[in-house]
Each structure stands twice: as C-alpha cells, then as structure tokens.
Design a protein around this motif. Structure first.
Motif, PDB file in Angstrom:
ATOM      1  N   ALA A   1      64.534   6.953  63.545  1.00  0.00           N
ATOM      2  CA  ALA A   1      63.010   6.857  63.355  1.00  0.00           C
ATOM      3  C   ALA A   1      62.714   7.566  62.075  1.00  0.00           C
ATOM      4  N   LYS A   2      61.820   8.331  61.804  1.00  0.00           N
ATOM      5  CA  LYS A   2      61.274   8.918  60.793  1.00  0.00           C
ATOM      6  C   LYS A   2      61.543  10.349  60.787  1.00  0.00           C
ATOM      7  N   VAL A   3      61.926  11.041  59.545  1.00  0.00           N
ATOM      8  CA  VAL A   3      61.832  12.431  59.095  1.00  0.00           C
ATOM      9  C   VAL A   3      60.686  12.800  58.333  1.00  0.00           C
ATOM     10  N   VAL A   4      59.694  13.622  58.689  1.00  0.00           N
ATOM     11  CA  VAL A   4      58.396  13.871  58.097  1.00  0.00           C
ATOM     12  C   VAL A   4      58.523  15.562  57.352  1.00  0.00           C
ATOM     13  N   ILE A   5      57.753  15.486  56.184  1.00  0.00           N
ATOM     14  CA  ILE A   5      57.587  16.762  55.623  1.00  0.00           C
ATOM     15  C   ILE A   5      56.118  17.142  55.754  1.00  0.00           C
ATOM     16  N   THR A   6      55.853  18.437  56.099  1.00  0.00           N
ATOM     17  CA  THR A   6      54.512  18.834  56.138  1.00  0.00           C
ATOM     18  C   THR A   6      54.467  19.681  55.025  1.00  0.00           C
ATOM     19  N   VAL A   7      53.058  19.575  54.390  1.00  0.00           N
ATOM     20  CA  VAL A   7      52.912  20.464  53.054  1.00  0.00           C
ATOM     21  C   VAL A   7      51.633  21.189  53.248  1.00  0.00           C
TER      22      VAL A   7
END
Length: 327
Positions: free
Chosen positions: A321-327
C-alpha cells in the motif's frame, strides 16, 4: 523552509534535509503549507535516475529538480492573482506531477492540480491518494473502460495503486481477481477482491478464468503470458510504475513499447497508461472516498527528515500500500 533535496543520482543517502528558499506562487498557482506527502515508485526512479533513458527528461548528469515528492495534502497559504477556485485556509490535496517539491514545508502548485481534501480523511490519508488513485482511475475507467459485470484482474494488487484499483474496480461494478504474495492475501481480500491469486503458489496466466480487463502494475510477465489471461476480446492495460531491481537502460518501458508495437496486430486491446494530474480525477476520487467506496491503505509513516529511510523501506520490496511522510 525545510526540504529534502538531491543534487546527484544515487541511493537514499543522496537525499538530505536542507534549508531552502520558500517558493512564491505565480499568477495561476497556489502556495500550500504541506502537512503530509506520500511516496511513489516514481520517487525511487527519480532519485536513482533509473531507467537511465529517463535522464534525458530528468537531467542527464544530475536531477534538474532538487526537491523530490509529488503527492501532498495541506492548507492553502496564499494564492496567485488569477486563482479563482481555492482560497487561503482551504484544506487541499493533489499531485505536483514531474515538477516535484512535496517533500518540503511549502510547495507551489498549479490551481488545476489541487482539489478540496476529502472531508472524512486525515491529511496523511489524503496525501496517499493522488498519483496512485489517478493511475488506478485512469487505468480502469478511462483506458480499461471497465463496466458493471466485467471480470478484472489486477497484477500487483497490494501496492499503492493496486489497493486503490481493487476498490475502484468494485465501485465500477466489476468482479475482481487480485494477484499478490502470501502475506497480502488477507489485505486485498478485505478490500473487496472476489478472487485472490497468491503468485508464490499459482500462475495467474495459467488460470482457466479469463478476464475482460487485465491491469498490469508490475511488468514482470511477457505479453504472451498476460494475453493468455484475457478473453478473446479483452483489454490489457500496461502501467510500468513499479520499483524494479538493478539499474537499467529502459526498465519496464521495453514491455510497454512492445505492447504498442503489437497492439495493431492482435484481437486484444493493448493500451498503455501515463497518469497526469487532473482536478477532475481528484474530484472523482474525493466523491468515491466520501461515499465510502474508497479508502487509502497506509503501511507506515515517517517524519520529513526520515525520507531517506522511507525510500529505503519502499525499495526493499517490503512496503505494501502507501508509505506517507508527515511534515
């Protein structure tokens, strides 16, 4: 602002966190304060400059664009003089396209490439949608012409595009066969797949079931084998967006090129897919999400300064699925 920059092609270690000038929106652009971004196989290829043929567009000796990242979600900070559809303070999501720039605290985006964030998603969930969702939507609805009652096979069903494609195919009324590895069988079944093929145990191209549409997201099988899984008038949709191993001159482009050459001479429809950011597609994804027909699946999240580790995880082939970056 803080941003992940890259000045040479290479492994994740070529990506560094740096202070750079914040962008200023043009007349038709929106300045977005990024809250979350998402990784795509595209980011891996752009980082590596792989396949090497793509460097003709990305920059022959070094990346033309320093800041990586396409998918984002955040809030509008400012708008250009000619922007009419969004206002400061709006929660939005979108895809920067090949301009990149989402792995940063701020990014300038064309007004046509942003849309209101789905009301029932967090910024992290919304950031997981744009490129993967547009690819799935175009591959199934626009190019594959999936209709109610069609039998659809998705090769690569547990990836970022695949998990959304399973759900969208069901939303379009299709019966879905999902191809994935053993550890992802339960995941894709939970997304609505009617049949699941574990490729470590079965060869889906030898299955007696035939399909009206085969959406290939992997590029690891020959055209002959893929066509064997289709009905006599079925459609093969080729999308070469996966992360493949070992530096290559052309990568999956070779399979796509062969498909284009073969298409005029066979009964099957063989079509290739190149997703492009579009407000209409983003709005359609939002409609499906808010109606409960579509939900992004997130594998892991990382903070901005750990983008190199996130891409290392993506290229290890363990990501689903998805790998997400938090900013």
């Amino acid at each position: 602002m803080k941003a992940i920059v890259q000045d040479r092609y290479g492994p994740p270690e070529t990506l560094t966190l740096a202070d750079v000038a914040a962008p200023v929106p043009g007349a038709n652009e929106v300045l977005v304060r990024i809250e979350a971004a998402a990784l795509n196989a595209y980011d891996w290829h752009a980082m590596r400059g792989d396949p090497r043929l793509a460097r003709l567009a990305m920059g022959r000796s070094r990346p033309r664009v320093r800041i990586r990242g396409r998918d984002f979600a955040g809030r509008v900070e400012a708008v250009g003089a000619d922007v009419r559809q969004v206002r400061p303070g709006d929660a939005v999501f979108g895809d920067l396209g090949e301009a990149n720039g989402a792995f940063a605290e701020y990014a300038c985006v064309p007004e046509t490439s942003v849309a209101p964030k789905p009301a029932n998603l967090t910024p992290q969930q919304a950031a997981a949608l744009p490129l993967a969702g547009i690819t799935a939507l175009m591959g199934l609805r626009d190019v594959g012409r999936v209709e109610p009652g069609h039998r659809v096979l998705i090769n690569g069903a547990s990836g970022g595009v695949g998990t959304l494609a399973v759900q969208l195919a069901k939303a379009l009324g299709a019966s879905v066969t999902a191809v994935c590895s053993t550890r992802n069988v339960d995941l894709v079944r939970s997304l609505g797949a009617d049949h699941v093929v574990d490729y470590t145990r079965e060869d889906f191209t030898r299955d007696p079931r035939r399909h009206d549409v085969l959406f290939d997201l992997v590029g690891n099988r020959s055209l002959t084998a893929l066509r064997r899984a289709l009905t006599s008038t079925g459609t093969l949709v080729l999308s070469g967006g996966g992360v493949y191993r070992g530096g290559s001159l052309v990568g999956p482009v070779w399979l796509i090129a062969r498909g284009r050459l073969l298409a005029p001479f066979v009964r099957h429809r063989i079509v290739t897919l190149a997703a492009a950011p579009s407000r209409e597609h983003l709005d359609t994804l939002r409609t499906h999400v808010e109606a409960g027909r579509l939900a992004p699946v997130i594998d892991r999240t990382y903070p901005l300064h750990e983008v190199p580790q996130a891409i290392r995880y993506l290229e290890s082939e363990h990501a689903r699925a998805k790998v997400v970056i938090t900013v």
